[in-house]
Design a protein around this motif. Sequence first.
Motif, PDB file in Angstrom:
ATOM      1  N   ILE A   1       0.839  -1.200   0.000  1.00  0.00           N
ATOM      2  CA  ILE A   1       0.000   0.000   0.000  1.00  0.00           C
ATOM      3  C   ILE A   1       0.874   1.250   0.000  1.00  0.00           C
ATOM      4  O   ILE A   1       0.630   2.197  -0.754  1.00  0.00           O
TER       5      ILE A   1
ATOM      6  N   SER B   1       1.031   3.874  -3.207  1.00  0.00           N
ATOM      7  CA  SER B   1       0.589   5.264  -3.053  1.00  0.00           C
ATOM      8  C   SER B   1       1.732   6.235  -3.289  1.00  0.00           C
ATOM      9  O   SER B   1       1.531   7.292  -3.896  1.00  0.00           O
TER      10      SER B   1
ATOM     11  N   LYS C   1      -8.771  -0.710   1.432  1.00  0.00           N
ATOM     12  CA  LYS C   1      -7.381  -0.545   0.993  1.00  0.00           C
ATOM     13  C   LYS C   1      -7.243   0.307  -0.255  1.00  0.00           C
ATOM     14  O   LYS C   1      -6.274   1.066  -0.392  1.00  0.00           O
ATOM     15  N   TYR C   2      -8.192   0.262  -1.169  1.00  0.00           N
ATOM     16  CA  TYR C   2      -8.025   1.064  -2.377  1.00  0.00           C
ATOM     17  C   TYR C   2      -8.216   2.542  -2.091  1.00  0.00           C
ATOM     18  O   TYR C   2      -7.533   3.401  -2.646  1.00  0.00           O
ATOM     19  N   ASN C   3      -9.144   2.834  -1.184  1.00  0.00           N
ATOM     20  CA  ASN C   3      -9.353   4.228  -0.819  1.00  0.00           C
ATOM     21  C   ASN C   3      -8.156   4.796  -0.091  1.00  0.00           C
ATOM     22  O   ASN C   3      -7.814   5.956  -0.236  1.00  0.00           O
TER      23      ASN C   3
ATOM     24  N   ILE D   1      -5.044   3.865  -0.561  1.00  0.00           N
ATOM     25  CA  ILE D   1      -4.021   4.115  -1.580  1.00  0.00           C
ATOM     26  C   ILE D   1      -4.328   5.415  -2.294  1.00  0.00           C
ATOM     27  O   ILE D   1      -3.454   6.255  -2.520  1.00  0.00           O
ATOM     28  N   PHE D   2      -5.597   5.605  -2.627  1.00  0.00           N
ATOM     29  CA  PHE D   2      -5.993   6.810  -3.325  1.00  0.00           C
ATOM     30  C   PHE D   2      -5.739   8.041  -2.460  1.00  0.00           C
ATOM     31  O   PHE D   2      -5.133   9.020  -2.911  1.00  0.00           O
TER      32      PHE D   2
ATOM     33  N   GLU E   1      -0.939   4.573   7.051  1.00  0.00           N
ATOM     34  CA  GLU E   1      -1.789   3.402   6.859  1.00  0.00           C
ATOM     35  C   GLU E   1      -1.964   2.647   8.170  1.00  0.00           C
ATOM     36  O   GLU E   1      -3.081   2.286   8.551  1.00  0.00           O
TER      37      GLU E   1
ATOM     38  N   ASP F   1      -8.795  -8.061   4.645  1.00  0.00           N
ATOM     39  CA  ASP F   1      -7.451  -7.671   4.217  1.00  0.00           C
ATOM     40  C   ASP F   1      -6.526  -7.506   5.418  1.00  0.00           C
ATOM     41  O   ASP F   1      -6.930  -6.953   6.425  1.00  0.00           O
TER      42      ASP F   1
END
Lengths: 267, 313, 252
Positions: free
Chosen positions: A75, A79, A132-134, A136-137, A205, A219
């Motif tokens: 992650i 990012s 997790k995707y949010n 990273i964003f 994170e 996750d």
Amino acid sequence: MIDTHNRTFRAGAVITGIMLLIILVGLVWTPYDPNAMNGAAKLASPSLAHLLGTDNFGRDIFSRVVQGAGATFLIAAVSVAAGLVIGVVLGGLTGWYGGWVDELLMRLNDTLTAFPSILLALVLIALFGSGKYNIIFALGLLFVPTFARIVRMEVAKQKELDYVRSARLMGVGSMRILFVHILPNIVPVLLSTIAISFNNAVLAEASMSYLGVGVQPPDPSLGRMLNEAQSYLLSAPWYALSSGVAIVLLVLGFGLLSEGLGGETDA
Amino acid sequence: MGTIAKKTGTLLLTLLLVSAMAFLAFQIIPGDPVTKILGTDYTPERAATLRHELGLEGDLSARYLRWLAGFITGDFGISYSYMKPVRQVMQGKLAVTAALSVLSWLLVLLFSIPLGIALARYHKGVFARAAATVNQVFMAVPPFFIGILFTYLFGLLLKWFVPGKFVPFSESFWGCLGYLFFPALAIAIPKAAKTARLLVSSIMGEMQKDYVRTAYSRGNSRWMVIRTHVLRNALLPVVTYLAMSLADIVAGSIIVEQVFVVPGIGRLLVASIASRDFPVALTIVVIIAALVVFMNYVADLVTQFIDPRVRLS
Amino acid sequence: MTQPEKTTEHVLEVAHLSVTYHDKHLFAPDTSFQALTDVTFHVNHGEILGLVGESGCGKSTLSKAILGMLPRAEVKGEIRHFTKRPQMVFQDPFGSLNPAKTVGWILEEPLRVFGKYDAPERRRRVLDMLERVGLGEEYASRRPAQLSGGQRQRLSIAVALIQRPRFILADEPVSALDVTIQAQILDLLWDLRQELDLSYLFISHDLNVIYSICDRVMVMEKGRIIEQGTVDEVYDHPQQEYTRKLLGAVQL
């Protein structure tokens, strides 16, 4: 060009190298399935069978830490990479063309970078939700100003040098000058920023997952593990200790690398 | 005088910009709070009344101005989760976080300066090398992990405090301070390590300068040189850094408050985000952001006054 | 490019050139600075025209103006080139070479941009040019930081030449070099003029250097050309007070 022989850099390289090795191996093999519960061996202390003991569900902590470290690393890396690419393009273009857009963006940038990243990250999570995707964003977005500012400053400096004039006389187009001629000269400066940003990403994170607004189950995440581990501090301190130390080692490794490269070790 | 006026102008402008950005950010979120709150009791009349109460009428600029006017006068809106004024929900919590942050900041000051000086003074020994490495480790440890370690060591093992049982100021001043000491220390440790390191490199940098050579030629020992000449100049960047650190400390408290279950605005912020209570979240975000901007402003002014080079320009 | 009637063939004509820099400030009145005023001269085919003057008199501005490198300044007057791709040899041989690239890459870049040669042909031309300026094949893989001052200057000349110009603007090409190396580079420039049919505008603050290589010379003071003529004319019979002052300060 870069002095890689000093002790700090080597120490950082060793630590990072070992962590990476463990993570990479962990991608294909761990001593146990990180999610395998074993009712018979709940909260077992570290032993030969379970290097770091087991958690409240009987899962092997070592395997979970390895998996969590891998997830955190990934992650953070993605990012930072995303922020880097966008930041370089943005900073490069604004530094090259200048003008009022440049002024405006720099003011914005200065305002943004004054904020503690946790706060901004929390706001973004509030807007877009967790997962997790949010993350990273959100983190990627946070790193864009950092990289953009450095690249923009360097490009503005390099632009005035004679080799750029020479390139223009050769008939090289602006974009090629910017990305093929100038950019390679900026890489050394970027390196320590990349290391620092990576550390900030890991901490951010971990923090957010600890708070429950980061990576969601199933996750894996070291931060969330720390949260779970806190309830069992008295009965199984090794649980919290392992998760925390894993985070520390990741951050320490890159911190030493960055210091060895001659950069600052603080954001 | 002119520069102060200019900087104050920039400060106000930035505060405005920050509040606007934060406000805008929270407007993008999809979903209508009114429908969520009313649920099955929804009727158009009730919705209109609620909308009015919550200040959700009108277009974006109208809402922003209304909100801003309220904010400046201390009216922070209504919390969606508690259906009470945000101000009430936040009551007392701001003071707790403030106490925690100030305590932490003082600890940073207390530890980093002597440590930095000591590291610079004995910079060549084996001890110093080891200390520098330990410093690096401390820089890498996140405050919430330190917090957990403290909870284990001092809370559970040594029983110097009861983890999770915050002692309110009203109950006992020293008890409260004692409880806040540990989270404050947890936040302070990595910050102090970074500050000490900054001081060391600042001192080392100063030692390279010409006026130091002059001081040596007059027969001063290394320690004398550091103490009387170098320190004053070397502390300059550290002072700026410390002024800006307060903002980082407040941010750090957001997480540490969770670890120690301290009823401050950090914990409230996290809860409000999890429960999508945006008026509360927005208020806290703006308060913290404003604090950051203000502290940078102060740091800037302080630098102006102390640094003779800047003053002359 | 216009072709007016000319007595001798000119490679460059400059007529009544004025350059003014304008600086806009946010909280202060705008300032402007006139760097060049009414500059008029020409460079003949095959000659080396010198431009001499003290630091800050406008020599750099003139060279940038001639090559169109002043996008933000106000440029009045006429600049006429009669050759294609005029090139420049820069003053600081380190700053003018990209520190992140190899010698071979730097030399190859103008050919890549030109686009008409394939890789082997480009390679051949790069090696040919290296040899021509006195650098061996082994330099192609080195970086500018690994070269000495004289070698870097040779490389700068090579970079200019590989684009096949007929006119070269040399801005203080030997000022950063030791005296012995200076002589070598001047010899190189002299020989190349013969071999490749070049013309130069040679800028320097060093009167000795000008004397040793130039055919004609212009004297610049505060943005104006106050005197021009053949080197012998100007050095033996200076017309202006300023020129006399310059010459008087130097051992020739």
